[in-house]
Design an enzyme around this catalytic site. Structure first.
Site, PDB file in Angstrom:
ATOM      1  N   ASP A 309       0.862  -1.156   0.000  1.00  0.00           N
ATOM      2  CA  ASP A 309       0.000   0.000   0.000  1.00  0.00           C
ATOM      3  C   ASP A 309       0.915   1.227   0.000  1.00  0.00           C
ATOM      4  OD1 ASP A 309      -2.346   1.596   0.979  1.00  0.00           O
ATOM      5  OD2 ASP A 309      -1.117   1.625   2.782  1.00  0.00           O
ATOM      6  N   GLU A 350      -5.895  14.211   6.344  1.00  0.00           N
ATOM      7  CA  GLU A 350      -6.031  15.102   5.182  1.00  0.00           C
ATOM      8  C   GLU A 350      -7.046  16.196   5.491  1.00  0.00           C
ATOM      9  OE1 GLU A 350      -6.164  11.835   5.143  1.00  0.00           O
ATOM     10  OE2 GLU A 350      -4.759  11.058   3.645  1.00  0.00           O
ATOM     11  N   ALA A 381     -13.152   4.934   1.181  1.00  0.00           N
ATOM     12  CA  ALA A 381     -12.190   4.463   0.190  1.00  0.00           C
ATOM     13  C   ALA A 381     -12.903   4.010  -1.081  1.00  0.00           C
ATOM     14  CB  ALA A 381     -11.353   3.329   0.766  1.00  0.00           C
ATOM     15  N   HIS A 382     -14.230   3.813  -0.990  1.00  0.00           N
ATOM     16  CA  HIS A 382     -14.989   3.407  -2.177  1.00  0.00           C
ATOM     17  C   HIS A 382     -15.282   4.598  -3.071  1.00  0.00           C
ATOM     18  CE1 HIS A 382     -15.899  -0.615  -0.532  1.00  0.00           C
ATOM     19  NE2 HIS A 382     -15.780   0.040   0.614  1.00  0.00           N
ATOM     20  N   ARG A 384     -13.966   7.588  -2.696  1.00  0.00           N
ATOM     21  CA  ARG A 384     -12.739   8.395  -2.713  1.00  0.00           C
ATOM     22  C   ARG A 384     -13.067   9.900  -2.706  1.00  0.00           C
ATOM     23  NH1 ARG A 384      -9.647   7.300  -7.256  1.00  0.00           N
ATOM     24  NH2 ARG A 384     -11.381   6.258  -8.240  1.00  0.00           N
ATOM     25  N   SER A 386     -15.138  13.120  -0.050  1.00  0.00           N
ATOM     26  CA  SER A 386     -15.883  13.464   1.148  1.00  0.00           C
ATOM     27  C   SER A 386     -16.501  14.826   0.905  1.00  0.00           C
ATOM     28  CB  SER A 386     -14.958  13.492   2.372  1.00  0.00           C
ATOM     29  OG  SER A 386     -13.904  14.399   2.161  1.00  0.00           O
ATOM     30  N   LYS A 403     -15.023  17.077  -2.239  1.00  0.00           N
ATOM     31  CA  LYS A 403     -13.587  17.108  -2.503  1.00  0.00           C
ATOM     32  C   LYS A 403     -13.115  15.653  -2.543  1.00  0.00           C
ATOM     33  CE  LYS A 403     -11.529  17.045   2.099  1.00  0.00           C
ATOM     34  NZ  LYS A 403     -12.607  16.707   3.027  1.00  0.00           N
ATOM     35  N   ASP A 531      -1.532  -0.771   5.949  1.00  0.00           N
ATOM     36  CA  ASP A 531      -1.780  -0.165   7.248  1.00  0.00           C
ATOM     37  C   ASP A 531      -3.230   0.217   7.469  1.00  0.00           C
ATOM     38  OD1 ASP A 531      -1.837   1.939   5.386  1.00  0.00           O
ATOM     39  OD2 ASP A 531      -1.337   3.388   6.947  1.00  0.00           O
TER      40      ASP A 531
HETATM   41  N1  LIG Z   1     -10.228  12.932   3.528  1.00  0.00           N
HETATM   42  C1  LIG Z   1     -10.374  12.788   2.215  1.00  0.00           C
HETATM   43  N2  LIG Z   1     -11.383  13.410   1.590  1.00  0.00           N
HETATM   44  C2  LIG Z   1     -11.544  13.249   0.270  1.00  0.00           C
HETATM   45  N3  LIG Z   1     -10.771  12.526  -0.515  1.00  0.00           N
HETATM   46  C3  LIG Z   1      -9.741  11.896   0.057  1.00  0.00           C
HETATM   47  C4  LIG Z   1      -9.494  11.977   1.446  1.00  0.00           C
HETATM   48  N4  LIG Z   1      -8.411  11.236   1.743  1.00  0.00           N
HETATM   49  C5  LIG Z   1      -8.011  10.697   0.582  1.00  0.00           C
HETATM   50  N5  LIG Z   1      -8.800  11.084  -0.439  1.00  0.00           N
HETATM   51  C6  LIG Z   1      -8.712  10.689  -1.842  1.00  0.00           C
HETATM   52  O1  LIG Z   1      -9.083   9.340  -1.972  1.00  0.00           O
HETATM   53  C7  LIG Z   1      -8.024   8.596  -2.565  1.00  0.00           C
HETATM   54  C8  LIG Z   1      -8.012   7.203  -2.011  1.00  0.00           C
HETATM   55  O2  LIG Z   1      -7.656   7.240  -0.632  1.00  0.00           O
HETATM   56  P1  LIG Z   1      -7.229   5.916   0.132  1.00  0.00           P
HETATM   57  O3  LIG Z   1      -6.959   6.292   1.536  1.00  0.00           O
HETATM   58  O4  LIG Z   1      -8.166   4.819  -0.202  1.00  0.00           O
HETATM   59  O5  LIG Z   1      -5.923   5.526  -0.600  1.00  0.00           O
HETATM   60  P2  LIG Z   1      -4.527   6.236  -0.445  1.00  0.00           P
HETATM   61  O6  LIG Z   1      -4.331   6.535   0.993  1.00  0.00           O
HETATM   62  O7  LIG Z   1      -4.390   7.346  -1.411  1.00  0.00           O
HETATM   63  O8  LIG Z   1      -3.572   5.145  -0.919  1.00  0.00           O
HETATM   64  P3  LIG Z   1      -3.187   3.823  -0.188  1.00  0.00           P
HETATM   65  O9  LIG Z   1      -4.230   2.866  -0.601  1.00  0.00           O
HETATM   66  O10 LIG Z   1      -1.867   3.583  -0.786  1.00  0.00           O
HETATM   67  O11 LIG Z   1      -3.111   4.060   1.289  1.00  0.00           O
HETATM   68  C9  LIG Z   1      -6.796   9.414  -2.264  1.00  0.00           C
HETATM   69  O12 LIG Z   1      -5.799   9.194  -3.199  1.00  0.00           O
HETATM   70  C10 LIG Z   1      -7.309  10.834  -2.347  1.00  0.00           C
HETATM   71  O13 LIG Z   1      -7.361  11.244  -3.683  1.00  0.00           O
HETATM   72 MG   LIG Z   2      -2.938   3.485   3.385  1.00  0.00          MG
END
Ligand SMILES: Nc1ncnc2c1ncn2[C@@H]1O[C@H](COP(=O)(O)OP(=O)(O)OP(=O)(O)O)[C@@H](O)[C@H]1O
Ligand SMILES: [Mg+2]
Ligand SMILES: [K+]
Length: 695
Positions: A309, A350, A381-382, A384, A386, A403, A531
């Site tokens: 990851d 974030e 995460a689905h 992506r 918020s 966003k 993680d």
């Molecule tokens: N708090 C948030 N609000 C909105 N979008 C977000 C937020 N955090 C992450 N994202 C978006 O969603 C995507 C997917 O996030 P996710 O946490 O699933 O994966 P990641 O942390 O980018 O990668 P990894 O899977 O390697 O940990 C991110 O790349 C970012 O573009």
């Molecule tokens: Mg991660």
């Protein structure tokens, strides 16, 4: 205080050795012994020869009484030495467990009814149940395992990790898991307890290092079946031998047959097998990795692909908003305001960092947002994304801000326009996203009511020293693939900087899982480092699932290993220890079976030379007498177990090389060694036995 690493414990630490001697006798209990069929057989015949010895004394039979007694004694030693090997291996684990147990002081906990409660009731940590909420402040010991549900704090986890630098734990993101027994150094957090008493991370770690819950691995079971098979064959041989001997007119003393049986059955590997397994898991602790099963350690020895990851695994995972990049027709404050409103209830690192940046750049206040009637959509995460919807003050309807990942927000904007047709994406947005992605940052795009406003630059840092380590993995023949929810540009930049072989971007939890299934369907063994809660399904599916200790409780539950230092390249050590475990077992099995050949030459002439003088050609060892030959072989058979304990505990040397070369080298050393060593050993013992007139 920290865990006693196995390397800090000398091989025969006097305290451990003393305990192990006692345990060797306790383990004579047939109910324990029966788990090791080779040693159980040895125990049964030791008992039998003891009875014969007593009979011979009582009845004043024969002139072999002295030899019978000595054989009986050495047979018991054989079993005791094997028990000792296992007990020493377990003792090393127990020493670690004891130092972990010291961490389990019975602390008091401040239990609260709801996250924002102002009052608490004091309870004993041992009375906490899953889902209870507790407040923990600077100086307090965290009373149990859980997830931070509110606040951020630095935590001293050295009792568990041995690392003195405090780590940050906060609600919302992938760094929310806390471990009971660690101490909050600064600030205040609310923790939702996830484990009932007795089943905490620490409890399970203790059980694991003690080997209390150790189960035989599939490889161990297969080898045990082979050893049982060999034991049965030699048992049949020894039972039928007297018939042949009688035919030729010679009577074979039962004790000699017993001796023959024990030298022929694979006592060396039978005696050391479980010590080898326990020691393998212990060696991981030395590298701050806790393996939940021996099976995982074995699988690690054969890994073909490593999936990682990105955020929180390859990078530090504390993505911070550093810049608002508005579209030309939008002013920066408008973008910052929208991002601010969409993040007010966003508990991820974030989201919190966006709120902080908007505050510091434009002096925005939380109350600006809270005046309105807002409904928040938390990050998932689905999707992506918020966001937030709220009633507009003049009552003309509702507004919506989103966003998130560029592709997701752009699709949302297109849907808003109607029909889901993809509208033309402004080139300035594409440029901003590209600039951020190429620099290895994560771009978030912000949209409001179907209109794009701009992008937010989230910065993250690659964990240091990763590149060279991935090169080592490549040399070991392991392909590394980064899987991330982030966009392809960011993924490509981080992949290049970290030096992984391949990457998969815009991955949802399902995609991570199906990638593992695909690789496994091709017959590959897959390791996964992750993680986040979104990594949990993949961690559970992988053959070796290494959870970062900094991650969420869900990830730590799902994996079959936890790296206390949260270093994904630790897989190098994990693989080496896995290979070393498989090699140690293979080498000692080879040695054990090769040993038998020499024992044929020692014992067969001794038993049969009287009836078959032609066997004289086999008598290459010229041992003092048949009795001395048999006694010497039995003594050697027992002592070799003790002699090989250090090798079983330390493991045979592993250096990265092709599988074939390793096999050839080990066959040569342990096969040939197994042939030659007993010739020398038995001859030497025979000289001593004869010199002291023992037989
Ligand atoms: N708090 C948030 N609000 C909105 N979008 C977000 C937020 N955090 C992450 N994202 C978006 O969603 C995507 C997917 O996030 P996710 O946490 O699933 O994966 P990641 O942390 O980018 O990668 P990894 O899977 O390697 O940990 C991110 O790349 C970012 O573009
Ligand atoms: Mg991660
Ligand atoms: K043997």
């Amino acid at each position: 205080m920290s865990i006693h690493r196995p390397d800090a414990i000398s091989l025969f630490d006097p305290a451990i050795a003393r305990q192990a001697v006692l345990a060797s006798f306790r383990k004579l209990d047939p109910r324990d012994l029966v788990k090791n069929p080779v040693m159980f057989t040895t125990g049964v015949v030791a008992m039998l020869s003891s009875i014969l010895f007593v009979r011979d004394i009582v009845l004043g039979l024969g002139d072999n009484v002295g030899v019978v007694g000595q054989i009986a004694a050495w047979l018991w030693f054989t079993v005791l030495f094997a028990n000792f090997a296992e007990a020493v291996a377990e003792g090393r684990g127990k020493a670690q467990a004891d130092s972990l147990r010291k961490t389990k002081t019975d602390t008091r906990a401040r239990k609260i009814a709801a996250i924002d409660s102002k009052t608490w009731t004091e309870v004993a940590a041992s009375d906490l149940r899953a889902n209870d909420l507790v407040v923990v402040e600077a100086g307090d010991i965290i009373p149990g395992d859980g997830d931070v549900v509110s606040g951020i704090a630095t935590v001293d986890e050295s009792p568990i990790t041995g690392e003195s630098a405090p780590v940050i734990r906060e609600s919302g993101g992938d760094r929310s898991a806390v471990t009971g027994g660690t101490r909050v150094v600064s600030d205040r957090i609310v923790v939702r307890i996830t484990a009932d008493p007795g089943s905490s991370f620490l409890d399970r770690m203790i059980a694991l290092v003690e080997g209390a819950k150790r189960q035989k691995t599939p490889n161990e079971i297969a080898l045990t079946i082979l050893l049982v098979g060999l034991t049965l064959i030699f048992l049949i041989v020894c039972v039928t031998l007297p018939g042949f001997a009688l035919y030729s007119g010679a009577a074979l003393p039962v004790v000699f047959l017993i001796a023959l049986l024990v030298t022929l059955i694979p006592t060396t590997i039978g005696g050391l097998l479980s010590a080898i397994g326990i020691a393998g898991m212990d060696r991981l602790v030395k590298f701050n990795v806790i393996a939940k099963s021996g099976r995982a350690v074995e699988a690690a020895g054969d890994i073909d692909v490593l999936l990682l990851d990105k955020t929180g695994t390859i990078t530090l995972g504390n993505r911070q908003a550093s810049e608002f990049i508005p579209l030309p027709d939008v002013n920066e404050r408008e973008l910052a305001e929208a991002a601010f409103l969409a993040s007010l209830a966003d508990d991820t690192p974030e989201g919190k960092s966006i709120v902080a940046l908007a505050k510091s750049r434009f002096g925005l206040q939380e109350t600006d947002g809270l005046q309105r009637q807002m409904t928040f959509q938390p990050f998932s995460a689905h999707t992506r994304m918020s966001g937030v919807t709220f009633a507009v003050t003049d009552g003309r309807g509702r507004e919506e801000i989103q966003k998130g990942a560029p592709d997701a927000v752009i699709r949302w904007v297109a849907d808003w326009a109607g029909g889901g047709t993809v509208s033309v994406v402004p080139k300035d947005i594409i440029q901003a996203v590209e600039r951020i992605g190429k620099a290895g940052g994560t771009p978030l795009v912000v949209g409001k009511n179907g209109r794009l406003l701009g992008a937010i630059y989230l910065k993250d840092i690659i964990k240091p020293g990763i590149r060279e380590r991935f090169q080592t993995l490549r040399k070991m023949g392991i392909r590394t693939v980064m899987v991330t929810g982030d966009n392809p540009l960011t993924a490509a930049a981080i992949a290049a900087e970290a030096g992984v072989d391949d990457f998969l971007a815009e991955a949802t939890p399902e995609k991570k899982l199906s990638l593992i299934r695909e690789e496994q369907a091709k017959g590959r063994l897959v390791a996964m480092c992750g993680d986040g809660s979104n990594d949990a399904p993949a961690l559970a599916q992988a053959d070796v699932g290494v959870a970062m200790n900094t991650g969420t409780q869900a990830a730590r539950e799902a994996g079959n290993m936890v790296d206390l230092e949260s270093d994904p390249t630790k897989l190098i050590e994990i693989v080496m220890i896995g290979k070393q475990l498989l090699m140690s077992r293979g080498s000692l099995t080879t040695f054990s079976i090769a040993n038998d050949v020499a024992k044929y030459f020692a014992i067969i002439p001794a038993l049969f030379i009287a009836s078959y003088p032609q066997l004289q050609t086999l008598n290459v060892m010229h041992l003092a007498s048949p009795q001395s030959a048999i006694l010497s072989a039995i003594i050697f058979n027992a002592l070799i177990i003790i002699g090989l304990i250090p090798l079983a505990l330390k493991g045979v040397q592993y250096r990265p090389a092709g599988a074939e070369e390793l096999l050839r080298r080990n066959l040569f050393i342990y096969g040939l060694g197994g042939l030659v060593v007993p010739f020398i050993g038995i001859k030497a013992i025979d000289l001593i036995v004869a010199a002291f007139g023992l037989a």
